[in-house]
Design a protein around this motif. Structure first.
Motif, mmCIF file in Angstrom:
data_model
loop_
_atom_site.group_PDB
_atom_site.id
_atom_site.type_symbol
_atom_site.label_atom_id
_atom_site.label_comp_id
_atom_site.label_asym_id
_atom_site.label_seq_id
_atom_site.Cartn_x
_atom_site.Cartn_y
_atom_site.Cartn_z
ATOM 1 N N PRO A 30 50.716 23.577 37.340
ATOM 2 C CA PRO A 30 51.156 24.848 37.932
ATOM 3 C C PRO A 30 51.491 25.904 36.883
ATOM 4 O O PRO A 30 51.240 27.090 37.089
ATOM 5 N N SER A 31 52.047 25.474 35.739
ATOM 6 C CA SER A 31 52.367 26.440 34.693
ATOM 7 C C SER A 31 51.105 27.085 34.128
ATOM 8 O O SER A 31 51.113 28.262 33.745
ATOM 9 N N THR A 32 49.993 26.332 34.094
ATOM 10 C CA THR A 32 48.717 26.897 33.641
ATOM 11 C C THR A 32 48.233 27.965 34.605
ATOM 12 O O THR A 32 47.722 29.011 34.187
ATOM 13 N N LEU A 33 48.408 27.733 35.915
ATOM 14 C CA LEU A 33 48.019 28.736 36.911
ATOM 15 C C LEU A 33 48.845 30.006 36.739
ATOM 16 O O LEU A 33 48.318 31.118 36.871
ATOM 17 N N ARG A 34 50.124 29.859 36.450
ATOM 18 C CA ARG A 34 50.966 31.042 36.218
ATOM 19 C C ARG A 34 50.498 31.798 34.972
ATOM 20 O O ARG A 34 50.502 33.033 34.938
ATOM 21 N N LEU A 35 50.081 31.031 33.959
ATOM 22 C CA LEU A 35 49.571 31.654 32.740
ATOM 23 C C LEU A 35 48.279 32.412 33.034
ATOM 24 O O LEU A 35 48.107 33.557 32.582
ATOM 25 N N TRP A 36 47.376 31.794 33.795
ATOM 26 C CA TRP A 36 46.120 32.461 34.152
ATOM 27 C C TRP A 36 46.370 33.737 34.935
ATOM 28 O O TRP A 36 45.662 34.722 34.773
ATOM 29 N N GLU A 37 47.397 33.715 35.778
ATOM 30 C CA GLU A 37 47.743 34.922 36.537
ATOM 31 C C GLU A 37 48.201 36.022 35.581
ATOM 32 O O GLU A 37 47.788 37.182 35.717
ATOM 33 N N SER A 38 49.040 35.659 34.603
ATOM 34 C CA SER A 38 49.523 36.662 33.648
ATOM 35 C C SER A 38 48.392 37.198 32.771
ATOM 36 O O SER A 38 48.474 38.321 32.273
ATOM 37 N N GLY A 40 45.417 37.776 33.924
ATOM 38 C CA GLY A 40 44.516 38.536 34.780
ATOM 39 C C GLY A 40 43.289 37.768 35.227
ATOM 40 O O GLY A 40 42.302 38.366 35.658
ATOM 41 N N LEU A 41 43.341 36.435 35.183
ATOM 42 C CA LEU A 41 42.194 35.627 35.589
ATOM 43 C C LEU A 41 42.208 35.331 37.091
ATOM 44 O O LEU A 41 41.158 35.100 37.695
ATOM 45 N N ILE A 42 43.382 35.324 37.692
ATOM 46 C CA ILE A 42 43.505 34.985 39.107
ATOM 47 C C ILE A 42 44.627 35.812 39.712
ATOM 48 O O ILE A 42 45.628 36.108 39.046
ATOM 49 N N GLU A 43 44.459 36.222 40.949
ATOM 50 C CA GLU A 43 45.487 36.998 41.640
ATOM 51 C C GLU A 43 45.765 36.331 42.987
ATOM 52 O O GLU A 43 45.072 36.564 43.969
ATOM 53 N N PRO A 44 46.783 35.465 43.045
ATOM 54 C CA PRO A 44 47.075 34.755 44.289
ATOM 55 C C PRO A 44 47.650 35.665 45.360
ATOM 56 O O PRO A 44 48.052 36.802 45.083
ATOM 57 N N ILE A 45 47.680 35.159 46.576
ATOM 58 C CA ILE A 45 48.355 35.860 47.668
ATOM 59 C C ILE A 45 49.857 35.699 47.471
ATOM 60 O O ILE A 45 50.331 34.623 47.106
#
Length: 286
Positions: A30-38, A40-45
């Motif tokens: 999950p921390s990797t997903l948060r990093l990807w969001e920061s 700009g690779l993914i923008e979750p709902i």
């Protein structure tokens, strides 16, 4: 639901996954997903309370990001550019410029799909649009046999008039009898995250008999339907089945379940360990 929510859109229910579940499907933390969001690779709902949720298109994108990072060794900036460009093979607009494939008996599942697409004179773009999946994900699957969910693989096989069972090579053996000793099951090529499918009967049979081993949180990653009927029996763990987008059934060890395959169905392991079950489809349309 455990780990996911259902969003009603009027016509069909959309399953939204929480960050822990989305991370498991992508094979990261999950921390990797948060990093990807920061990055700009993914923008979750985002919910009103700020909770991150991910739909099936997000899951497809996360798998592609994971592939580009681990298999291609790209940095975040390069991944962003690759995603913008829809990284596909040269056959997006033509099916005449592809490399030669090995003989049919040596093809992987992804290569079998590529051959079927070529024989149907279909481009990657056309198939991706028809099935509403990212063209980059389809391209990656043809090359690596990885990345598609079981639901996505089922839709792709059905699109080309075949079944996952046939693509896996289970139908290649012949004979009226099929004896498989305990623990000697052949296993399908691993194409779905956290899902191991073992054959309990081989050959061109009227029943497809499988032993499913599901890692914690493993799921169909979407709902699908097909002709036929299904029976399953839980050997260990817990499984949640959803029918018609709204009917939920929680199954525990020793429970059995029977339903018509034409009903829209999805499933997920809700046990904190492996769930093991016997799954039978008839006729062979899975």
């Amino acid at each position: 639901m455990n780990g996911a929510e259902v969003l009603s859109s009027g016509k069909v229910d959309t399953i939204l996954f929480k960050i822990a579940e989305a991370a498991r499907m992508a094979g990261v933390s999950p921390s990797t997903l948060r990093l990807w969001e920061s990055q700009g690779l993914i923008e979750p709902i985002r919910t009103a309370s700020g909770q991150r949720l991910f739909d099936s298109s997000h899951i497809d994108r996360l798998k592609m990001i994971s592939y580009l990072r681990t298999e291609k060794g790209l940095n975040p900036a390069a991944i962003r550019e690759q995603l913008k460009q829809d990284p596909v093979d040269a056959d997006t607009d033509s099916v005449s410029n592809e490399e030669e494939l090995p003989p049919g008996s040596n093809l992987s599942i992804g290569q079998k799909i590529r051959r079927m697409r070529r024989e149907a004179s279909k481009t990657l773009d056309a198939v991706a649009r028809d099935l509403d999946i990212p063209i980059s994900l389809l391209s990656t699957f043809e090359r690596t046999s990885q990345g598609l969910s079981l639901k996505g693989m089922h839709d792709l096989a059905n699109y080309f008039g075949t079944t996952i069972t046939s693509l896996s090579g289970q139908e290649e053996s012949s004979g009226a009898e099929s004896l498989i000793r305990s623990g000697k099951w052949s296993t399908w090529p691993t194409t779905f995250s956290g899902v191991t499918i073992q054959c309990l009967a081989e050959g061109r049979n009227q029943m497809e008999c499988h032993r499913f081993v599901l890692a914690p949180g493993a799921s169909s990653e979407g709902a699908y339907r097909h002709p036929g009927e299904e029976f399953l029996h839980i050997l260990s763990g817990n499984l949640e089945i959803m029918l018609d987008g709204s009917n939920f059934f929680e199954l525990a060890a020793g429970d059995s379940f029977y339903f018509e395959s034409t009903r829209l169905h999805s499933w997920r392991n809700i046990h904190d360990g492996e769930t093991v079950l016997i799954w039978v489809n008839t006729p062979p349309t899975f």
